[in-house]
Design a protein around this motif. Structure first.
Motif, PDB file in Angstrom:
ATOM      1  N   TRP A  36      -2.914  25.065  -6.468  1.00  0.00           N
ATOM      2  CA  TRP A  36      -2.961  26.728  -5.119  1.00  0.00           C
ATOM      3  C   TRP A  36      -4.036  26.189  -4.331  1.00  0.00           C
ATOM      4  N   LYS A  37      -5.303  25.806  -5.046  1.00  0.00           N
ATOM      5  CA  LYS A  37      -5.928  25.393  -4.163  1.00  0.00           C
ATOM      6  C   LYS A  37      -6.053  24.270  -2.959  1.00  0.00           C
ATOM      7  N   ASN A  38      -4.616  23.527  -3.382  1.00  0.00           N
ATOM      8  CA  ASN A  38      -4.234  22.600  -2.090  1.00  0.00           C
ATOM      9  C   ASN A  38      -3.566  23.202  -1.120  1.00  0.00           C
ATOM     10  N   VAL A  39      -2.623  24.064  -1.903  1.00  0.00           N
ATOM     11  CA  VAL A  39      -2.086  25.047  -0.874  1.00  0.00           C
ATOM     12  C   VAL A  39      -2.772  25.839   0.313  1.00  0.00           C
ATOM     13  N   LYS A  40      -3.795  26.443  -0.047  1.00  0.00           N
ATOM     14  CA  LYS A  40      -4.557  27.008   1.075  1.00  0.00           C
ATOM     15  C   LYS A  40      -5.508  25.991   1.814  1.00  0.00           C
ATOM     16  N   LEU A  41      -5.576  25.584   0.995  1.00  0.00           N
ATOM     17  CA  LEU A  41      -6.428  24.676   1.871  1.00  0.00           C
ATOM     18  C   LEU A  41      -5.503  24.175   3.151  1.00  0.00           C
ATOM     19  N   GLN A  42      -4.606  23.407   2.866  1.00  0.00           N
ATOM     20  CA  GLN A  42      -3.500  22.689   3.410  1.00  0.00           C
ATOM     21  C   GLN A  42      -3.206  23.867   4.831  1.00  0.00           C
ATOM     22  N   ASP A  43      -3.023  25.087   4.336  1.00  0.00           N
ATOM     23  CA  ASP A  43      -2.548  25.747   5.211  1.00  0.00           C
ATOM     24  C   ASP A  43      -3.830  26.688   5.979  1.00  0.00           C
ATOM     25  N   GLY A  57       1.009  -1.392  -0.322  1.00  0.00           N
ATOM     26  CA  GLY A  57      -0.020  -0.065   0.018  1.00  0.00           C
ATOM     27  C   GLY A  57       0.835   1.050   0.036  1.00  0.00           C
ATOM     28  N   ILE A  58       1.989   1.191   0.212  1.00  0.00           N
ATOM     29  CA  ILE A  58       3.586   2.403  -0.076  1.00  0.00           C
ATOM     30  C   ILE A  58       2.784   3.741  -1.430  1.00  0.00           C
ATOM     31  N   ARG A  59       1.920   4.959  -0.137  1.00  0.00           N
ATOM     32  CA  ARG A  59       1.774   5.548  -0.808  1.00  0.00           C
ATOM     33  C   ARG A  59       1.803   7.241  -0.172  1.00  0.00           C
ATOM     34  N   SER A  60       1.737   8.115  -1.083  1.00  0.00           N
ATOM     35  CA  SER A  60       1.938   9.631  -0.489  1.00  0.00           C
ATOM     36  C   SER A  60       0.101   9.667   0.360  1.00  0.00           C
ATOM     37  N   ASP A  61       1.173  10.388   1.418  1.00  0.00           N
ATOM     38  CA  ASP A  61       0.090  11.087   2.635  1.00  0.00           C
ATOM     39  C   ASP A  61       0.010  12.547   1.736  1.00  0.00           C
ATOM     40  N   SER A  62       0.298  13.210   1.089  1.00  0.00           N
ATOM     41  CA  SER A  62       0.045  14.136   0.507  1.00  0.00           C
ATOM     42  C   SER A  62      -0.842  14.201  -0.548  1.00  0.00           C
ATOM     43  N   ASP A  63      -1.507  15.631  -1.172  1.00  0.00           N
ATOM     44  CA  ASP A  63      -2.219  15.826  -2.549  1.00  0.00           C
ATOM     45  C   ASP A  63      -0.389  15.493  -3.831  1.00  0.00           C
ATOM     46  N   MET A  64      -0.787  14.492  -4.758  1.00  0.00           N
ATOM     47  CA  MET A  64       0.228  14.919  -5.793  1.00  0.00           C
ATOM     48  C   MET A  64       0.166  16.553  -6.699  1.00  0.00           C
ATOM     49  N   HIS A  65      -0.696  17.498  -6.047  1.00  0.00           N
ATOM     50  CA  HIS A  65      -0.560  18.125  -6.557  1.00  0.00           C
ATOM     51  C   HIS A  65      -0.120  19.224  -5.522  1.00  0.00           C
ATOM     52  N   THR A  66       0.164  18.807  -4.912  1.00  0.00           N
ATOM     53  CA  THR A  66       1.687  19.829  -4.085  1.00  0.00           C
ATOM     54  C   THR A  66       2.694  19.039  -3.675  1.00  0.00           C
ATOM     55  N   LEU A  67       2.675  17.595  -3.609  1.00  0.00           N
ATOM     56  CA  LEU A  67       4.033  17.219  -4.165  1.00  0.00           C
ATOM     57  C   LEU A  67       4.282  16.640  -4.855  1.00  0.00           C
ATOM     58  N   GLY A  68       3.594  16.795  -5.996  1.00  0.00           N
ATOM     59  CA  GLY A  68       3.760  16.502  -7.390  1.00  0.00           C
ATOM     60  C   GLY A  68       4.922  18.409  -7.499  1.00  0.00           C
ATOM     61  N   ASP A 110      -9.702  13.978  -6.600  1.00  0.00           N
ATOM     62  CA  ASP A 110     -10.182  15.045  -6.846  1.00  0.00           C
ATOM     63  C   ASP A 110     -10.757  15.648  -7.800  1.00  0.00           C
ATOM     64  N   ARG A 111     -12.572  15.834  -7.564  1.00  0.00           N
ATOM     65  CA  ARG A 111     -12.766  16.138  -8.895  1.00  0.00           C
ATOM     66  C   ARG A 111     -12.849  16.926  -9.696  1.00  0.00           C
ATOM     67  N   LEU A 112     -12.198  18.001  -8.306  1.00  0.00           N
ATOM     68  CA  LEU A 112     -12.571  19.427  -8.994  1.00  0.00           C
ATOM     69  C   LEU A 112     -11.066  19.368 -10.038  1.00  0.00           C
ATOM     70  N   ALA A 113     -10.347  18.450  -9.336  1.00  0.00           N
ATOM     71  CA  ALA A 113      -8.802  18.786 -10.520  1.00  0.00           C
ATOM     72  C   ALA A 113      -8.987  17.860 -11.363  1.00  0.00           C
ATOM     73  N   ASN A 114      -9.924  16.787 -12.075  1.00  0.00           N
ATOM     74  CA  ASN A 114     -10.316  15.660 -12.882  1.00  0.00           C
ATOM     75  C   ASN A 114     -11.075  16.701 -13.669  1.00  0.00           C
ATOM     76  N   PHE A 115     -11.966  17.014 -13.499  1.00  0.00           N
ATOM     77  CA  PHE A 115     -13.213  18.416 -13.934  1.00  0.00           C
ATOM     78  C   PHE A 115     -12.579  19.198 -14.542  1.00  0.00           C
ATOM     79  N   LEU A 116     -11.322  20.213 -13.760  1.00  0.00           N
ATOM     80  CA  LEU A 116     -10.369  21.269 -15.404  1.00  0.00           C
ATOM     81  C   LEU A 116      -9.487  20.894 -15.845  1.00  0.00           C
ATOM     82  N   ARG A 117      -8.708  19.500 -15.530  1.00  0.00           N
ATOM     83  CA  ARG A 117      -8.351  18.773 -16.476  1.00  0.00           C
ATOM     84  C   ARG A 117      -8.874  18.471 -17.813  1.00  0.00           C
ATOM     85  N   LYS A 118     -10.041  18.332 -17.935  1.00  0.00           N
ATOM     86  CA  LYS A 118     -11.285  18.230 -19.364  1.00  0.00           C
ATOM     87  C   LYS A 118     -11.188  19.430 -20.178  1.00  0.00           C
TER      88      LYS A 118
END
Length: 501
Positions: free
Chosen positions: A242-249, A55-66, A221-229
């Motif tokens: 930026w959305k995720n950075v602000k939410l984390q903060d 199960g090794i995985r990120s414990d942060s979202d990949m839009h900020t770990l990326g 992330d439904r918003l992320a996948n929608f925006l990519r479309k």
């Protein structure tokens, strides 16, 4: 002028997220600079290549770990280890970085020679032989923990007849199908392993001495996948990041300002995911406030789903002793186990445990102050990455890489080959707690950590938005960072030429 140039302008230690990120920034911002990445392992990826537990995985979202420069294109924003390795390999190949990586190079020592303005770096190769590399600038992307040793809590395994495994050294052939497994620990690793092993094991028990604050979120992330479309890939990525950075903060600051309110929210969410009948409040109520330690992510509520299916459970108790068939708890109960997983934490290390010296004198990082979270007081041409505790690691890696590239370009423009944050002996700095976190692995390692001042720039901040602005837009020549030629006291090359005349 020096008789011979160093082997490399920049030597990067570590081919994980930090090292690959620095190489990519060099390619983009310092074209023409020579560099190499030295990696102690046979593969790139660092943490994501080392850890092989289920199960090794990120414990942060990949839009900020990326990385800021490379959009994350997978559907899942909480990614597994193989997907992260694929992401890193794509960057290395598309940006022509792979040819710069030297594997099986374990850096054991680095000495700064002031008269030459270069680092003399000793690497140990796979066959035990050693080689010397020289570089003008040393960038340590070697992570924050000890690759050789995990934290040893001092367990006396006594009469236990089963198998004991630490997640950092996971055996490839571990067969746990139909077996009883006890995972000791309650941090991110345990919370990841328990549901991942529950599908094959007879039962998996998470044995915690102290509960951990947990929160669940969808792996997608439904918003992320929608925006990519509907938007170009890079635009969608920037918005989501930026959305995720602000939410984390926002979440972190809310937890510090209104801990009781956040506690109620977290508990309510667990009750909803687990169901009232399965929820035991003491099991999910730590004795500390949220974000006094890092929150544990439970993607898609997988841990709670395994508990509802009676494939996993959580027990809160202290260990009395290990017995032949499992663990005897301090309340007399015996937890039966065929396999015990000791997810008891990491052992921290500074600068990859490299023996760093300055003109032959050993450098004790615990006696140096951080400068802008990436360099150290009175130590030339060296930078390090220690990521955020309250946000994704890569956010700091990106900021530091970009800043050091600015430093390198300013040095080139000035004709300087030394950049050193100067801190006088009578500095009078007020020290601050470098990590305001109660996590065991943090508290155990404070004695080896560099110093942290109350006032910027002599500190390692936990404020990404602030750091990003200062590091990206603030002047490189701030009156603290001294730029000069080798063996000179002059600030820049022009002054040195005048002195020579």
């Amino acid at each position: 002028m020096l008789a011979t140039p160093p082997d490399f302008d920049v030597l990067i230690v570590g081919a994980g997220i930090s090292g690959i990120g620095m190489a990519a920034h060099l390619e983009m911002e310092c074209p023409g600079r020579s560099y190499a990445i030295v990696e102690r392992r046979e593969n790139l990826g660092g943490t994501w290549d080392l850890f092989r537990y289920p199960g090794i995985r990120s414990d942060s979202d990949m839009h900020t770990l990326g990385f800021v420069f490379e959009p994350w294109k997978h559907e899942k924003t909480i990614a597994d280890g193989p997907s992260i390795l694929e992401y890193l390999n794509t960057i290395v190949d598309e940006r022509d970085i792979r040819k710069h990586i030297r594997y099986n190079h374990k850096i054991i020592a680095a000495d700064w020679r002031s008269d030459e303005a270069r680092w003399h770096v000793t690497a140990e190769l796979a066959d035990g032989s050693r080689t010397l590399l020289t570089a003008n600038f040393l960038y340590l992307g070697s992570g924050y923990y000890d690759y050789d040793e995990a934290h040893d809590p001092g367990f006396e395994l006594g009469d236990f007849k089963g198998q004991v495994v630490h997640p950092q050294f996971w055996p490839e052939d571990l067969d746990y199908a139909g077996k009883k497994v006890v995972v000791i620990g309650s941090g991110a690793t345990a919370v990841t392993i328990v549901p991942s092993m529950a599908d094959k094991a007879e039962h998996v028990t998470m044995l915690q001495r102290t509960p951990t604050w947990m929160f669940s979120r969808p792996a997608k992330d439904r918003l992320a996948n929608f925006l990519r479309k509907v938007l170009p890939e890079e635009t969608a990525y920037k918005i989501t990041r930026w959305k995720n950075v602000k939410l984390q903060d926002f979440a972190f600051k809310q937890a510090r300002k209104k801990p009781e309110r956040v506690k109620k929210m977290l508990k309510k969410a667990i009750v909803k995911a687990l169901g009232k009948d399965n929820y035991d409040e003491p099991t999910f109520t730590p004795p500390y406030d949220p974000w006094d330690q890092r929150l544990c992510l439970v993607p898609d509520a997988d841990l709670f789903e395994a508990m509802k299916a009676d494939k996993a459970s959580i027990v809160t108790a202290k260990i009395s002793k290990f017995v032949e068939n499992g663990i005897e708890l301090d309340n007399g109960v015996i937890l039966e186990a065929d396999i015990i997983i000791t997810a008891t934490g990491l052992k921290l290390a500074v600068g990859g445990k490299i023996a760093v010296s300055q003109d032959g004198v050993p450098v004790d990082f615990a006696e140096r102050f951080y400068y802008k979270g990436c360099m150290f007081s009175n130590l030339p041409n060296l930078a390090v990455v220690f990521g955020y505790l309250n946000a994704s690691w890569t956010l700091r890696a990106d900021v530091n890489s970009d800043y050091i590239c600015r430093v390198l370009n300013t040095m080139q423009a000035k004709g300087s080959d030394v950049a050193m944050p100067v801190l006088p002996d009578d500095h009078g700095l007020e020290e601050d707690d470098i990590f305001d976190f109660s996590s065991g692995y943090i508290q155990r390692s404070k004695h080896i950590m560099p110093k942290n001042a109350v006032a910027y720039p002599w500190r390692l901040n936990q404020e990404y938005v602030t750091d990003r602005k200062v590091m990206k837009d603030g002047p490189v020549e701030d009156g603290i960072l001294s730029l000069r030629k080798a063996g000179a006291n002059a600030v820049n090359a022009d002054e040195q030429l005048e002195a020579a005349e």
